[in-house]
Design a protein around this motif. Structure first.
Motif, PDB file in Angstrom:
ATOM      1  N   ALA A 174       0.841  -1.198   0.000  1.00 46.59           N
ATOM      2  CA  ALA A 174       0.000   0.000   0.000  1.00 46.59           C
ATOM      3  C   ALA A 174       0.875   1.246   0.000  1.00 46.59           C
ATOM      4  O   ALA A 174       1.896   1.300   0.696  1.00 46.59           O
ATOM      5  N   LEU A 175       0.478   2.227  -0.782  1.00 43.52           N
ATOM      6  CA  LEU A 175       1.152   3.525  -0.841  1.00 43.52           C
ATOM      7  C   LEU A 175       0.204   4.572  -0.274  1.00 43.52           C
ATOM      8  O   LEU A 175      -0.934   4.698  -0.733  1.00 43.52           O
ATOM      9  N   LEU A 176       0.682   5.310   0.731  1.00 51.56           N
ATOM     10  CA  LEU A 176      -0.140   6.297   1.412  1.00 51.56           C
ATOM     11  C   LEU A 176       0.448   7.689   1.227  1.00 51.56           C
ATOM     12  O   LEU A 176       1.667   7.874   1.273  1.00 51.56           O
ATOM     13  N   SER A 177      -0.417   8.680   1.047  1.00 55.68           N
ATOM     14  CA  SER A 177      -0.003  10.073   1.139  1.00 55.68           C
ATOM     15  C   SER A 177      -0.514  10.632   2.457  1.00 55.68           C
ATOM     16  O   SER A 177      -1.587  10.259   2.930  1.00 55.68           O
ATOM     17  N   LEU A 178       0.263  11.527   3.056  1.00 53.17           N
ATOM     18  CA  LEU A 178      -0.056  12.062   4.373  1.00 53.17           C
ATOM     19  C   LEU A 178      -0.326  13.558   4.304  1.00 53.17           C
ATOM     20  O   LEU A 178       0.147  14.256   3.399  1.00 53.17           O
ATOM     21  N   SER A 179      -1.063  14.036   5.279  1.00 54.81           N
ATOM     22  CA  SER A 179      -1.489  15.436   5.289  1.00 54.81           C
ATOM     23  C   SER A 179      -0.337  16.409   5.481  1.00 54.81           C
ATOM     24  O   SER A 179      -0.475  17.595   5.184  1.00 54.81           O
ATOM     25  N   ASN A 180       0.824  15.934   5.950  1.00 59.37           N
ATOM     26  CA  ASN A 180       1.986  16.812   6.123  1.00 59.37           C
ATOM     27  C   ASN A 180       2.911  16.784   4.910  1.00 59.37           C
ATOM     28  O   ASN A 180       4.011  17.332   4.953  1.00 59.37           O
ATOM     29  N   GLY A 181       2.494  16.134   3.819  1.00 58.42           N
ATOM     30  CA  GLY A 181       3.294  16.074   2.610  1.00 58.42           C
ATOM     31  C   GLY A 181       4.198  14.863   2.524  1.00 58.42           C
ATOM     32  O   GLY A 181       4.838  14.639   1.485  1.00 58.42           O
ATOM     33  N   ALA A 182       4.286  14.071   3.583  1.00 53.78           N
ATOM     34  CA  ALA A 182       5.127  12.877   3.571  1.00 53.78           C
ATOM     35  C   ALA A 182       4.447  11.745   2.812  1.00 53.78           C
ATOM     36  O   ALA A 182       3.242  11.791   2.524  1.00 53.78           O
ATOM     37  N   MET A 183       5.247  10.711   2.493  1.00 48.34           N
ATOM     38  CA  MET A 183       4.747   9.516   1.814  1.00 48.34           C
ATOM     39  C   MET A 183       5.074   8.312   2.685  1.00 48.34           C
ATOM     40  O   MET A 183       6.070   8.300   3.406  1.00 48.34           O
ATOM     41  N   ALA A 184       4.238   7.266   2.588  1.00 47.01           N
ATOM     42  CA  ALA A 184       4.495   6.046   3.346  1.00 47.01           C
ATOM     43  C   ALA A 184       4.087   4.838   2.526  1.00 47.01           C
ATOM     44  O   ALA A 184       3.130   4.901   1.740  1.00 47.01           O
ATOM     45  N   THR A 185       4.820   3.750   2.694  1.00 47.07           N
ATOM     46  CA  THR A 185       4.432   2.482   2.094  1.00 47.07           C
ATOM     47  C   THR A 185       4.338   1.429   3.184  1.00 47.07           C
ATOM     48  O   THR A 185       5.019   1.502   4.208  1.00 47.07           O
ATOM     49  N   ILE A 186       3.470   0.459   2.967  1.00 51.98           N
ATOM     50  CA  ILE A 186       3.338  -0.675   3.879  1.00 51.98           C
ATOM     51  C   ILE A 186       3.480  -1.956   3.067  1.00 51.98           C
ATOM     52  O   ILE A 186       2.767  -2.150   2.079  1.00 51.98           O
ATOM     53  N   TRP A 187       4.412  -2.809   3.483  1.00 45.58           N
ATOM     54  CA  TRP A 187       4.511  -4.175   2.985  1.00 45.58           C
ATOM     55  C   TRP A 187       4.001  -5.090   4.077  1.00 45.58           C
ATOM     56  O   TRP A 187       4.576  -5.138   5.170  1.00 45.58           O
ATOM     57  N   GLU A 188       2.927  -5.820   3.779  1.00 47.76           N
ATOM     58  CA  GLU A 188       2.358  -6.759   4.755  1.00 47.76           C
ATOM     59  C   GLU A 188       2.187  -8.100   4.075  1.00 47.76           C
ATOM     60  O   GLU A 188       1.588  -8.194   3.002  1.00 47.76           O
ATOM     61  N   SER A 189       2.775  -9.162   4.671  1.00 45.13           N
ATOM     62  CA  SER A 189       2.658 -10.479   4.064  1.00 45.13           C
ATOM     63  C   SER A 189       2.836 -11.574   5.106  1.00 45.13           C
ATOM     64  O   SER A 189       3.597 -11.434   6.071  1.00 45.13           O
ATOM     65  N   TRP A 190       2.127 -12.671   4.879  1.00 43.54           N
ATOM     66  CA  TRP A 190       2.301 -13.905   5.662  1.00 43.54           C
ATOM     67  C   TRP A 190       2.851 -15.011   4.777  1.00 43.54           C
ATOM     68  O   TRP A 190       2.835 -16.175   5.150  1.00 43.54           O
ATOM     69  N   ASN A 191       3.369 -14.629   3.616  1.00 45.65           N
ATOM     70  CA  ASN A 191       3.756 -15.614   2.613  1.00 45.65           C
ATOM     71  C   ASN A 191       5.194 -15.400   2.155  1.00 45.65           C
ATOM     72  O   ASN A 191       5.518 -15.571   0.987  1.00 45.65           O
ATOM     73  N   ILE A 192       6.082 -15.027   3.071  1.00 44.80           N
ATOM     74  CA  ILE A 192       7.490 -14.827   2.765  1.00 44.80           C
ATOM     75  C   ILE A 192       8.238 -16.153   2.967  1.00 44.80           C
ATOM     76  O   ILE A 192       8.127 -16.775   4.033  1.00 44.80           O
ATOM     77  N   VAL A 193       8.989 -16.564   1.966  1.00 47.21           N
ATOM     78  CA  VAL A 193       9.723 -17.827   2.057  1.00 47.21           C
ATOM     79  C   VAL A 193      10.791 -17.721   3.147  1.00 47.21           C
ATOM     80  O   VAL A 193      11.517 -16.732   3.219  1.00 47.21           O
ATOM     81  N   PRO A 194      10.897 -18.735   4.035  1.00 46.67           N
ATOM     82  CA  PRO A 194      11.937 -18.727   5.064  1.00 46.67           C
ATOM     83  C   PRO A 194      13.334 -18.632   4.431  1.00 46.67           C
ATOM     84  O   PRO A 194      13.538 -19.165   3.339  1.00 46.67           O
ATOM     85  N   PRO A 195      14.283 -17.945   5.046  1.00 42.61           N
ATOM     86  CA  PRO A 195      14.235 -17.420   6.417  1.00 42.61           C
ATOM     87  C   PRO A 195      13.608 -16.035   6.532  1.00 42.61           C
ATOM     88  O   PRO A 195      13.707 -15.401   7.580  1.00 42.61           O
ATOM     89  N   GLY A 196      13.007 -15.533   5.490  1.00 43.73           N
ATOM     90  CA  GLY A 196      12.402 -14.214   5.550  1.00 43.73           C
ATOM     91  C   GLY A 196      13.456 -13.118   5.555  1.00 43.73           C
ATOM     92  O   GLY A 196      14.607 -13.327   5.162  1.00 43.73           O
ATOM     93  N   PHE A 197      13.062 -11.947   5.998  1.00 42.39           N
ATOM     94  CA  PHE A 197      13.953 -10.793   6.026  1.00 42.39           C
ATOM     95  C   PHE A 197      14.193 -10.363   7.469  1.00 42.39           C
ATOM     96  O   PHE A 197      13.265 -10.373   8.285  1.00 42.39           O
ATOM     97  N   PRO A 198      15.422  -9.977   7.788  1.00 42.76           N
ATOM     98  CA  PRO A 198      15.690  -9.542   9.166  1.00 42.76           C
ATOM     99  C   PRO A 198      14.967  -8.244   9.497  1.00 42.76           C
ATOM    100  O   PRO A 198      14.704  -7.420   8.619  1.00 42.76           O
TER     101      PRO A 198
END
Length: 339
Positions: A213-237
């Motif tokens: 998801a890509l979000l825009s914020l009221s203060n002009g900043a930007m944010a992204t969210i990566w959400e997953s339950w399907n990452i192959v082990p060992p995943g990411f630190p």
């Protein structure tokens, strides 16, 4: 009132967490009864309190001032509205409800009942998150420009309780990424103004396994969210509840279950650190894990005793649900949703 008498609704993983928190960690609070779920009788026996046969019976008790609700998401609105109707203060697990409209009905009931409502955003009470917010508010990284939020895990939907894959509970982004949405709002003090999202769904269940998801914020900043339950082990630190926060004067590398690092002047320093949770030895009730719940639940009790609004409000709960709802709509319609 010098003590808040508490009932617990829900007897699963978080129900047991709630019971342990009240009995072992809180001041000016007393656990009275538990109801809801197939484990309620055993949980009540373990903590030496009454087990009520129904939620309505628990809410009807005159010796209960407040309830902690940790049940499937689709039950939150009905139970919270009933609790407010009985004059009980409410500590409600996230997500607040399954839609912004349901959140509005809870807020209306809370206002009509004259009770306190707090949402369980436990990440606000973890050491590294609290220090990250302090550093941002003190101007240590300047103005926040970008945030990259992570909630990544392996095991697929089978690693989660089966009820989380039922259609009435919507999905994993609502169920879990609301923590990331809330952290973005809480760290920046800004509101989300638009959402653009894509989702990958499990072929059998139809429930999303991964979301970007890509979000825009009221203060002009930007944010992204990566959400997953399907990452192959060992995943990411550092990705179970992590974030990179870029300011115009410095950066933060945040691991809510590890270290917070401050990047300034060409180098990194450790700004805060939380000891690892001993899942294999001490288990789910490890003191390191329980500390955040102690702080969260105590804030709820103190708000009641001091007759003030808790630090995490129903409006905070609604805001995160509205963003998650917009992400589902964006993924379905293939367009950016304005809030």
């Amino acid at each position: 009132m010098d003590k808040v008498r508490i009932g617990i609704i829900g007897s699963g993983f978080m129900g047991r967490t709630n019971a342990e928190t009240v009995v072992r960690y809180l001041e000016h609070a007393q656990l009275i009864a538990i109801s809801g779920g197939g484990r309620a009788t055993a949980l009540a026996q373990e903590y030496g309190v009454d087990c009520e046969t129904s939620v309505e019976a628990l809410l009807s008790r005159r010796d209960i001032d407040a309830v902690l609700i940790s049940t499937p998401h689709s039950e939150h609105a009905v139970q919270a509205i009933a609790a407010a109707g009985h004059g009980k203060h409410i500590l409600l697990d996230k997500p607040m409800a399954t839609s912004a409209e349901a959140c509005d009905r809870i807020l209306d009931a809370v206002r009509a009942g004259g009770v306190k409502l707090m949402i369980m955003y436990g990440q606000r009470f973890r050491i590294c998150n609290m220090e990250a917010r302090r550093l941002i508010r003190d101007g240590e990284i300047g103005n926040v420009r970008m945030i990259f939020e992570l909630i990544l895990a392996s095991g697929g939907l089978a690693s989660l309780p089966p009820w989380q894959s039922r259609p009435e509970n919507i999905g994993t982004f609502l169920g879990h990424a609301v923590h990331n949405i809330d952290r973005i709002r809480w760290l920046t003090g800004a509101e989300v103004t638009s959402v653009s999202a894509q989702m990958q769904r499990g072929p059998a269940s139809g429930v999303e396994e991964s979301t970007m998801a890509l979000l825009s914020l009221s203060n002009g900043a930007m944010a992204t969210i990566w959400e997953s339950w399907n990452i192959v082990p060992p995943g990411f630190p550092r990705s179970g509840s992590g974030a990179w926060i870029a300011g115009d004067a410095g950066n933060l590398d945040l691991d809510a279950y590890g270290t917070l690092r401050l990047g300034r002047g060409g180098g990194w320093t450790v700004a805060a650190e939380q000891a690892a949770i001993d899942w294999q030895g001490q288990g789910m009730l490890a003191p390191v894990r329980m500390k955040a719940y102690q702080l969260q639940h105590q804030e709820f009790v103190d708000a009641i005793l001091e007759n003030r609004e808790p630090s995490v409000t129903g409006e905070d709960g609604r805001a995160a649900v509205a963003v998650a709802e917009a992400a589902y709509r964006s993924a379905k319609e293939g367009r950016t949703i304005r809030l």
